[in-house]
Scaffold this motif. Structure first.
Motif, PDB file in Angstrom:
ATOM      1  N   GLU A   1      22.292 -76.335  44.471  1.00 54.36           N
ATOM      2  CA  GLU A   1      23.679 -76.360  44.653  1.00 54.36           C
ATOM      3  C   GLU A   1      24.323 -74.977  44.079  1.00 54.36           C
ATOM      4  O   GLU A   1      24.946 -74.319  44.406  1.00 54.36           O
ATOM      5  N   ILE A   2      23.927 -75.085  42.570  1.00 59.13           N
ATOM      6  CA  ILE A   2      24.593 -74.040  41.789  1.00 59.13           C
ATOM      7  C   ILE A   2      23.998 -72.626  42.213  1.00 59.13           C
ATOM      8  O   ILE A   2      24.849 -71.822  42.482  1.00 59.13           O
ATOM      9  N   SER A   3      22.724 -72.666  42.593  1.00 56.65           N
ATOM     10  CA  SER A   3      22.313 -71.285  42.861  1.00 56.65           C
ATOM     11  C   SER A   3      22.551 -70.940  44.229  1.00 56.65           C
ATOM     12  O   SER A   3      23.050 -69.533  44.684  1.00 56.65           O
ATOM     13  N   LYS A   4      22.890 -71.612  45.152  1.00 58.17           N
ATOM     14  CA  LYS A   4      23.487 -71.213  46.431  1.00 58.17           C
ATOM     15  C   LYS A   4      24.772 -70.628  46.316  1.00 58.17           C
ATOM     16  O   LYS A   4      25.367 -69.649  46.915  1.00 58.17           O
ATOM     17  N   LYS A   5      25.658 -71.447  45.526  1.00 60.69           N
ATOM     18  CA  LYS A   5      27.029 -70.783  45.089  1.00 60.69           C
ATOM     19  C   LYS A   5      26.925 -69.464  44.483  1.00 60.69           C
ATOM     20  O   LYS A   5      27.664 -68.538  44.643  1.00 60.69           O
ATOM     21  N   PHE A   6      26.115 -69.568  43.676  1.00 58.45           N
ATOM     22  CA  PHE A   6      25.866 -68.116  42.554  1.00 58.45           C
ATOM     23  C   PHE A   6      25.413 -66.931  43.355  1.00 58.45           C
ATOM     24  O   PHE A   6      26.187 -65.839  43.294  1.00 58.45           O
ATOM     25  N   LEU A   7      24.608 -67.161  44.343  1.00 58.41           N
ATOM     26  CA  LEU A   7      23.973 -66.100  44.997  1.00 58.41           C
ATOM     27  C   LEU A   7      24.643 -65.882  46.520  1.00 58.41           C
ATOM     28  O   LEU A   7      24.069 -64.928  47.042  1.00 58.41           O
ATOM     29  N   GLU A   8      25.701 -66.532  46.579  1.00 60.72           N
ATOM     30  CA  GLU A   8      26.233 -66.233  47.977  1.00 60.72           C
ATOM     31  C   GLU A   8      26.787 -64.729  48.443  1.00 60.72           C
ATOM     32  O   GLU A   8      26.895 -64.593  49.482  1.00 60.72           O
TER      33      GLU A   8
ATOM     34  N   THR B   1      25.097 -61.883  47.245  1.00 60.88           N
ATOM     35  CA  THR B   1      24.153 -61.114  47.050  1.00 60.88           C
ATOM     36  C   THR B   1      23.178 -61.182  48.165  1.00 60.88           C
ATOM     37  O   THR B   1      23.200 -62.010  49.072  1.00 60.88           O
ATOM     38  N   ASN B   2      22.318 -60.259  48.455  1.00 65.52           N
ATOM     39  CA  ASN B   2      21.343 -59.951  49.621  1.00 65.52           C
ATOM     40  C   ASN B   2      20.025 -59.935  49.106  1.00 65.52           C
ATOM     41  O   ASN B   2      19.601 -59.506  47.930  1.00 65.52           O
ATOM     42  N   GLY B   3      19.013 -60.542  49.907  1.00 66.58           N
ATOM     43  CA  GLY B   3      17.489 -60.200  49.738  1.00 66.58           C
ATOM     44  C   GLY B   3      17.105 -61.397  48.722  1.00 66.58           C
ATOM     45  O   GLY B   3      15.854 -61.132  48.193  1.00 66.58           O
ATOM     46  N   ASN B   4      17.552 -62.509  48.570  1.00 65.09           N
ATOM     47  CA  ASN B   4      16.983 -63.515  47.744  1.00 65.09           C
ATOM     48  C   ASN B   4      15.945 -64.360  48.390  1.00 65.09           C
ATOM     49  O   ASN B   4      15.871 -64.428  49.699  1.00 65.09           O
ATOM     50  N   VAL B   5      15.187 -64.906  47.530  1.00 60.98           N
ATOM     51  CA  VAL B   5      14.270 -66.004  48.046  1.00 60.98           C
ATOM     52  C   VAL B   5      15.012 -67.187  48.351  1.00 60.98           C
ATOM     53  O   VAL B   5      16.059 -67.759  47.689  1.00 60.98           O
ATOM     54  N   GLU B   6      14.742 -68.089  49.377  1.00 57.50           N
ATOM     55  CA  GLU B   6      15.070 -69.450  49.606  1.00 57.50           C
ATOM     56  C   GLU B   6      14.744 -70.354  48.617  1.00 57.50           C
ATOM     57  O   GLU B   6      13.573 -70.389  48.171  1.00 57.50           O
ATOM     58  N   ARG B   7      15.780 -70.976  48.027  1.00 58.61           N
ATOM     59  CA  ARG B   7      15.564 -71.789  46.838  1.00 58.61           C
ATOM     60  C   ARG B   7      15.954 -73.221  47.272  1.00 58.61           C
ATOM     61  O   ARG B   7      17.074 -73.624  47.352  1.00 58.61           O
ATOM     62  N   ASP B   8      14.892 -74.026  47.553  1.00 64.64           N
ATOM     63  CA  ASP B   8      15.076 -75.344  47.922  1.00 64.64           C
ATOM     64  C   ASP B   8      14.755 -76.494  46.726  1.00 64.64           C
ATOM     65  O   ASP B   8      14.243 -75.869  45.686  1.00 64.64           O
ATOM     66  N   GLU B   9      14.665 -77.768  47.236  1.00 58.55           N
ATOM     67  CA  GLU B   9      14.157 -78.597  46.041  1.00 58.55           C
ATOM     68  C   GLU B   9      12.708 -78.396  45.577  1.00 58.55           C
ATOM     69  O   GLU B   9      12.346 -78.513  44.379  1.00 58.55           O
ATOM     70  N   LYS B  10      11.773 -78.027  46.512  1.00 55.19           N
ATOM     71  CA  LYS B  10      10.444 -77.862  46.090  1.00 55.19           C
ATOM     72  C   LYS B  10      10.312 -76.489  45.350  1.00 55.19           C
ATOM     73  O   LYS B  10       9.769 -76.510  44.199  1.00 55.19           O
ATOM     74  N   TYR B  11      11.244 -75.505  45.555  1.00 53.87           N
ATOM     75  CA  TYR B  11      11.152 -74.389  44.707  1.00 53.87           C
ATOM     76  C   TYR B  11      11.569 -74.765  43.219  1.00 53.87           C
ATOM     77  O   TYR B  11      10.853 -74.075  42.367  1.00 53.87           O
ATOM     78  N   TYR B  12      12.397 -75.432  42.958  1.00 52.56           N
ATOM     79  CA  TYR B  12      12.984 -75.754  41.693  1.00 52.56           C
ATOM     80  C   TYR B  12      12.071 -76.658  41.165  1.00 52.56           C
ATOM     81  O   TYR B  12      11.830 -76.619  39.701  1.00 52.56           O
ATOM     82  N   LEU B  13      11.285 -77.598  41.948  1.00 49.73           N
ATOM     83  CA  LEU B  13      10.315 -78.232  40.910  1.00 49.73           C
ATOM     84  C   LEU B  13       9.287 -77.349  40.571  1.00 49.73           C
ATOM     85  O   LEU B  13       8.593 -77.628  39.194  1.00 49.73           O
ATOM     86  N   ASN B  14       8.844 -76.299  41.281  1.00 55.63           N
ATOM     87  CA  ASN B  14       7.912 -75.644  40.746  1.00 55.63           C
ATOM     88  C   ASN B  14       8.350 -74.620  39.584  1.00 55.63           C
ATOM     89  O   ASN B  14       7.559 -74.456  38.700  1.00 55.63           O
ATOM     90  N   LEU B  15       9.659 -74.242  39.726  1.00 60.17           N
ATOM     91  CA  LEU B  15      10.177 -73.373  38.759  1.00 60.17           C
ATOM     92  C   LEU B  15      10.063 -74.122  37.520  1.00 60.17           C
ATOM     93  O   LEU B  15       9.889 -73.447  36.328  1.00 60.17           O
TER      94      LEU B  15
END
Length: 385
Positions: A161-168, A170-184
């Motif tokens: 939720e924080i990343s979606k708000k922060f990146l809104e 900007t352009n060219g981001n990687v999609e960051r979902d639950e799986k992404y953050y588990l891996n991060l």
């Protein structure tokens, strides 16, 4: 010499090349080959049944100009020293680009160790970051509203939720979902890093950082509001007995510089970060939704030495808010190489900058069309593997 995809049994050989060419810690390499490595996304050079060169195509979903594209992030380009200078890199890159085209991937990204190595393959810088180097003491005046907590798997939804708000913006981001953050979280742990989340009437921001002797490196500081940013800057200051300075990586449109007491004492740089490449020019342009009632066309000569389908004169036509792109034998109105086309397509530069950089001119109608298609934006991406 044979170029092909890796086999299941070759992970040990590929890991050996990685360890020889890159100065990564044992924990990170273990994390990478357990969580990111895929044989089907690994291209190798086989010389007499010995793997001497390799690269990997890590798969991401890239949000570019309001569309999401399946994208290969080229990483781990590596060659043993005994075969360097034989042109293996050129061969493996040529093979890779053709494979990406066959897989119908329209764009690709790459973090270069040296930009000169990859420009000749059509990759060009498309992302910058701001880098702040700040004396810890300059952050003394900020205060923490709320509390800071060490983030874990239970905070995944909050991080998304924080990343979606922060990146809104900007352009060219990687999609960051639950799986992404588990891996991060696993990735940061493998590098002995830390993730803390800021809570103040809900979760408002997070910070990813590493302690490197007297310097703290902040890889990400994402926030929903300025109060959260100020709280996390104070959190950084709380490390003043451990660190003298902090280096912070941030998007070009970041707000830190506006709230520092004396930004003149802070070293602020724009640093090139990531290269991009258009893999399928026709395919990419025809995915775009154009908000214009104009009906225009222009003929563009594109030079691409590695993907023949992108090489030649293209008629680009705009009608009913959509682009149609087809090769033609007509005279061209303007000429660009794939590097410039890539920077335009990624919205890193606009047409006026493209014309200036290429020392060329264009007709009035063609200029109008390019202005409609390509709009410069705040590009930001922060992926390392």
């Amino acid at each position: 010499m044979k170029i092909r995809y890796a086999k299941e049994c070759e992970i040990k050989d590929i890991k050996e090349i990685w360890n020889y060419c890159f100065d990564d810690g044992e924990k990170f390499v273990e994390y990478y080959f357990k969580n990111k490595y895929r044989k089907q996304n690994t291209v190798v050079v086989d010389e007499g049944e010995e793997i001497v060169s390799s690269l990997q195509l890590n798969q991401y979903k890239l949000r570019l100009n309001n569309k999401i594209y399946d994208t290969s992030y080229v990483v781990g380009v590596s060659t043993f020293p005994q075969v360097r200078g034989r042109g293996y890199m050129k061969s493996i890159m040529k093979f890779t680009l053709k494979e990406l085209y066959k897989k119908n991937q329209l764009v690709s990204i790459l973090m270069p160790i040296d930009y000169r190595l990859y420009r000749k393959y059509g990759y060009e810088n498309c992302y910058d970051q701001l880098e702040y180097i700040i004396d810890i003491e300059d952050l003394r005046r900020f205060k923490i509203d709320g509390r800071m907590y060490k983030a874990n798997e239970f905070n995944i939804e909050n991080l998304v939720e924080i990343s979606k708000k922060f990146l809104e913006d900007t352009n060219g981001n990687v999609e960051r979902d639950e799986k992404y953050y588990l891996n991060l979280i696993k990735e940061i742990k493998s590098e002995d890093g830390h993730i803390y989340i800021h809570e103040n009437n809900g979760y408002q921001g997070y910070i990813i950082y590493f302690l490197n002797g007297e310097n703290m490196f902040v890889r990400e500081i994402y926030y929903k509001n300025i109060d959260s940013l100020k709280s996390m800057l104070k959190f950084i200051y709380n490390h003043n007995t451990q660190c003298n300075k902090v280096t912070i990586s941030a998007p070009i449109n970041d707000k830190i510089r506006f709230i520092l007491d004396n930004p003149k004492t802070c070293d602020i740089k724009i640093k090139p970060f990531m290269m991009g490449r258009i893999v399928n020019l026709k395919g990419y342009l025809e995915t775009l939704e154009i908000d214009s009632k104009s009906e225009l066309y222009t003929n563009v000569l594109v030079q691409d030495e590695f993907i023949n389908e992108n090489n030649g004169v293209f008629k680009i036509s705009l009608k009913n808010n959509k682009l149609k792109v087809q090769k033609c034998e007509e005279k061209h109105d303007v000429q660009f190489n794939i590097n410039t086309i890539t920077q335009l397509a990624f919205s890193y530069i606009d047409i006026n900058e493209a014309l200036l950089l290429n020392d060329t001119t264009i007709s009035k109608d063609a200029l109008e069309l390019f202005k409609i298609i390509f709009n410069k934006k705040n590009n930001y991406i922060n992926e390392y593997i």
